[in-house]
Motif scaffolding. Structure first.
Motif, PDB file in Angstrom:
ATOM      1  N   LEU A   1      51.083  39.365  41.604  1.00  0.00           N
ATOM      2  CA  LEU A   1      51.975  39.739  42.697  1.00  0.00           C
ATOM      3  C   LEU A   1      53.136  38.749  42.813  1.00  0.00           C
ATOM      4  CD1 LEU A   1      50.808  41.063  46.138  1.00  0.00           C
ATOM      5  CD2 LEU A   1      52.699  39.441  45.985  1.00  0.00           C
ATOM      6  N   GLN A   2      52.832  37.479  42.673  1.00  0.00           N
ATOM      7  CA  GLN A   2      53.877  36.462  42.794  1.00  0.00           C
ATOM      8  C   GLN A   2      54.869  36.516  41.644  1.00  0.00           C
ATOM      9  OE1 GLN A   2      51.237  33.050  43.204  1.00  0.00           O
ATOM     10  NE2 GLN A   2      51.499  33.034  45.431  1.00  0.00           N
TER      11      GLN A   2
ATOM     12  N   ARG B   1      57.350  36.383  47.576  1.00  0.00           N
ATOM     13  CA  ARG B   1      58.439  35.432  47.340  1.00  0.00           C
ATOM     14  C   ARG B   1      59.782  36.109  47.572  1.00  0.00           C
ATOM     15  NH1 ARG B   1      60.739  36.961  42.627  1.00  0.00           N
ATOM     16  NH2 ARG B   1      59.406  37.885  41.001  1.00  0.00           N
ATOM     17  N   ASP B   2      60.805  35.309  47.692  1.00  0.00           N
ATOM     18  CA  ASP B   2      62.142  35.828  47.961  1.00  0.00           C
ATOM     19  C   ASP B   2      62.566  36.839  46.898  1.00  0.00           C
ATOM     20  OD1 ASP B   2      62.218  34.144  50.101  1.00  0.00           O
ATOM     21  OD2 ASP B   2      63.713  32.770  49.266  1.00  0.00           O
ATOM     22  N   GLY B   3      63.237  37.896  47.347  1.00  0.00           N
ATOM     23  CA  GLY B   3      63.843  38.856  46.435  1.00  0.00           C
ATOM     24  C   GLY B   3      62.955  40.001  46.013  1.00  0.00           C
ATOM     25  N   GLN B   4      61.711  40.005  46.441  1.00  0.00           N
ATOM     26  CA  GLN B   4      60.812  41.065  46.006  1.00  0.00           C
ATOM     27  C   GLN B   4      61.009  42.348  46.809  1.00  0.00           C
ATOM     28  OE1 GLN B   4      57.061  38.762  46.404  1.00  0.00           O
ATOM     29  NE2 GLN B   4      56.647  39.316  44.282  1.00  0.00           N
ATOM     30  N   HIS B   5      60.605  43.456  46.191  1.00  0.00           N
ATOM     31  CA  HIS B   5      60.535  44.750  46.878  1.00  0.00           C
ATOM     32  C   HIS B   5      59.092  45.239  46.826  1.00  0.00           C
ATOM     33  CE1 HIS B   5      61.270  48.756  48.300  1.00  0.00           C
ATOM     34  NE2 HIS B   5      60.906  49.305  47.153  1.00  0.00           N
ATOM     35  N   VAL B   6      58.546  45.618  47.975  1.00  0.00           N
ATOM     36  CA  VAL B   6      57.164  46.087  48.078  1.00  0.00           C
ATOM     37  C   VAL B   6      57.181  47.571  48.425  1.00  0.00           C
ATOM     38  CG1 VAL B   6      54.953  45.798  49.237  1.00  0.00           C
ATOM     39  CG2 VAL B   6      56.424  43.801  48.851  1.00  0.00           C
ATOM     40  N   ASP B   7      56.450  48.348  47.651  1.00  0.00           N
ATOM     41  CA  ASP B   7      56.406  49.809  47.773  1.00  0.00           C
ATOM     42  C   ASP B   7      54.981  50.223  48.116  1.00  0.00           C
ATOM     43  OD1 ASP B   7      56.985  52.607  47.345  1.00  0.00           O
ATOM     44  OD2 ASP B   7      56.204  52.390  45.289  1.00  0.00           O
ATOM     45  N   LEU B   8      54.727  50.598  49.374  1.00  0.00           N
ATOM     46  CA  LEU B   8      53.380  50.939  49.825  1.00  0.00           C
ATOM     47  C   LEU B   8      53.258  52.458  49.966  1.00  0.00           C
ATOM     48  CD1 LEU B   8      52.807  48.196  52.555  1.00  0.00           C
ATOM     49  CD2 LEU B   8      52.303  48.098  50.098  1.00  0.00           C
TER      50      LEU B   8
ATOM     51  N   ASP C   1      43.955  38.778  38.091  1.00  0.00           N
ATOM     52  CA  ASP C   1      44.373  37.891  39.173  1.00  0.00           C
ATOM     53  C   ASP C   1      45.492  38.572  39.964  1.00  0.00           C
ATOM     54  OD1 ASP C   1      45.368  35.883  40.846  1.00  0.00           O
ATOM     55  OD2 ASP C   1      45.031  34.300  39.362  1.00  0.00           O
ATOM     56  N   ARG C   2      45.122  39.235  41.046  1.00  0.00           N
ATOM     57  CA  ARG C   2      46.112  39.998  41.819  1.00  0.00           C
ATOM     58  C   ARG C   2      47.165  39.094  42.437  1.00  0.00           C
ATOM     59  NH1 ARG C   2      42.909  41.967  45.329  1.00  0.00           N
ATOM     60  NH2 ARG C   2      43.614  41.044  47.286  1.00  0.00           N
ATOM     61  N   ARG C   3      46.759  37.967  42.949  1.00  0.00           N
ATOM     62  CA  ARG C   3      47.711  37.058  43.602  1.00  0.00           C
ATOM     63  C   ARG C   3      48.767  36.564  42.619  1.00  0.00           C
ATOM     64  NH1 ARG C   3      46.418  31.850  47.499  1.00  0.00           N
ATOM     65  NH2 ARG C   3      48.571  31.118  47.668  1.00  0.00           N
ATOM     66  N   ALA C   4      48.335  36.091  41.454  1.00  0.00           N
ATOM     67  CA  ALA C   4      49.286  35.570  40.467  1.00  0.00           C
ATOM     68  C   ALA C   4      50.223  36.672  39.986  1.00  0.00           C
ATOM     69  CB  ALA C   4      48.531  34.960  39.288  1.00  0.00           C
TER      70      ALA C   4
ATOM     71  N   ALA D   1      65.795  43.987  38.775  1.00  0.00           N
ATOM     72  CA  ALA D   1      64.331  43.879  38.794  1.00  0.00           C
ATOM     73  C   ALA D   1      63.763  44.240  37.423  1.00  0.00           C
ATOM     74  CB  ALA D   1      63.744  44.786  39.872  1.00  0.00           C
ATOM     75  N   ALA D   2      62.991  43.315  36.833  1.00  0.00           N
ATOM     76  CA  ALA D   2      62.521  43.509  35.462  1.00  0.00           C
ATOM     77  C   ALA D   2      61.008  43.534  35.332  1.00  0.00           C
ATOM     78  CB  ALA D   2      63.079  42.405  34.565  1.00  0.00           C
ATOM     79  N   SER D   3      60.275  43.230  36.419  1.00  0.00           N
ATOM     80  CA  SER D   3      58.818  43.199  36.336  1.00  0.00           C
ATOM     81  C   SER D   3      58.212  43.968  37.502  1.00  0.00           C
ATOM     82  CB  SER D   3      58.306  41.758  36.326  1.00  0.00           C
ATOM     83  OG  SER D   3      58.771  41.051  37.468  1.00  0.00           O
ATOM     84  N   LEU D   4      57.091  44.634  37.223  1.00  0.00           N
ATOM     85  CA  LEU D   4      56.437  45.490  38.200  1.00  0.00           C
ATOM     86  C   LEU D   4      54.943  45.221  38.193  1.00  0.00           C
ATOM     87  CD1 LEU D   4      56.289  48.148  40.030  1.00  0.00           C
ATOM     88  CD2 LEU D   4      55.980  49.381  37.870  1.00  0.00           C
ATOM     89  N   LEU D   5      54.361  45.109  39.396  1.00  0.00           N
ATOM     90  CA  LEU D   5      52.906  45.099  39.536  1.00  0.00           C
ATOM     91  C   LEU D   5      52.490  46.405  40.182  1.00  0.00           C
ATOM     92  CD1 LEU D   5      50.032  43.926  39.649  1.00  0.00           C
ATOM     93  CD2 LEU D   5      50.641  42.901  41.862  1.00  0.00           C
TER      94      LEU D   5
END
Length: 331
Positions: free
Chosen positions: A203-204, A226-233, A198-201, A134-138
């Motif tokens: 996030l993707q 999208r496939d392969g993402q990890h979401v941290d809430l 642009d939160r949607r862009a 994983a190389a990018s973070l929002l």
């Protein structure tokens, strides 16, 4: 008795060492009663806002080779009317005791302890659940936890691009500017940090999406994932709050810090169950089960699963962080 200020705790705790300590205590386990909530009615007199006293205890017992266990309790007060007097609404302190005698060992600033252990719990979950490449973070949210979460995620994974989105663009821009200077040094490699609108862009585009807000409306839409993402809430710590919609929870493999906490207090989980979008069985594992190898996280070659981690906080995490901070200041 040792007294540790916020600055002393911050200096004493190493992120990766704390993640290891959390992993070890989730594996070993400890006694952790349900969080105590004690309403304080109208503390300033008739018509004033009700306050809340929160108590979060946890303790361990002596193990072979150990001197003793430890007992700890975090005391948190929430006084909503403090803002009218230019005071923080929330205060917190942590008391660490000797597990064999009950003697007081240390008093620690609870606010800093909470920030550091919360971010590192997400870092521990990321070790098990995010893609190793994983190389990018929002980062969604610009509050006190945001820089902690960004730094920890960037230490756990080879993050090179960080996007920050906030409801107030100026706050996102200010945080991005500050971290542009400090984050590369903290992680030992170049990292680009930028504010986005642009939160949607954003996030993707992100491999990891971390969210720490007080939102009551979803900010992470399932159809955007999208496939392969990890979401941290990390926000939405009451049943009335949520940071993701039902579709996001449905699409993802769902993990939590503790089942007892998430199923009772985590709005993202509680509301999805209440709507019928998922059942309690949708929770694949908690951090106890991951640390003990009883359930699996993401396989090293899994580039398609979407994982979602819901954190509400646990007294075990405070105890682990307090012990480590005190040990580090004794050396």
């Amino acid at each position: 008795m040792k007294v540790l200020s916020a600055a002393e705790i911050d200096a004493a705790l190493d992120d990766l060492a704390l993640i290891d300590r959390l992993d070890g205590l989730f594996r070993a386990g400890c006694e952790m009663p349900v969080r105590h909530h004690h309403p304080i009615r109208e503390p300033l007199g008739p018509g004033s806002s009700d306050a809340m006293l929160l108590l979060m205890p946890a303790w361990t017992t002596a193990q072979p080779g150990a001197v003793s266990g430890r007992v700890g309790v975090k005391v948190v007060t929430v006084f909503p009317d403090n803002g009218k007097r230019s005071l923080p609404s929330i205060y917190g302190q942590y008391l660490l005791l000797d597990g064999s005698t009950g003697a007081t060992l240390a008093l620690l600033d609870g606010t800093m302890l909470t920030k550091r252990r919360t971010a590192c719990a997400s870092g521990l979950a990321s070790r098990y659940l995010s893609r190793p490449d994983a190389a990018s973070l929002l980062m969604i949210g610009t509050g006190a936890l945001a820089p902690e979460l960004i730094r920890v995620h960037a230490k756990v994974r080879p993050i090179r691009d960080v996007a920050i989105w906030g409801r107030t663009a100026k706050q996102a821009e200010a945080l991005a500017e500050r971290l542009s200077a400090s984050l590369p040094e903290a992680v030992g490699r170049p990292v680009t940090v930028r504010a986005v609108s642009d939160r949607r862009a954003a996030l993707q585009d992100a491999d990891i999406v971390s969210c720490a807000t007080l939102s009551k409306e979803p900010l992470v839409e399932g159809d955007w994932l999208r496939d392969g993402q990890h979401v941290d809430l990390v926000g939405a710590y009451t049943p009335q709050m949520r940071e993701s919609n039902d579709r996001a929870v449905q699409r993802a493999r769902l993990y939590v810090d503790t089942r007892a906490g998430a199923l009772k207090e985590g709005g993202d989980v509680v509301q999805a169950i209440a709507s019928g979008a998922i059942t309690e069985a949708a929770v694949v594992a908690d951090l106890f089960e991951l640390a003990r190898g009883e359930r699996s996280g993401r396989a090293a070659d899994d580039h398609t699963s979407i994982t979602l981690f819901k954190s509400v906080g646990a007294a075990l995490e405070d105890l682990a962080a307090a012990e480590l901070a005190v040990e580090a200041t004794v050396r």
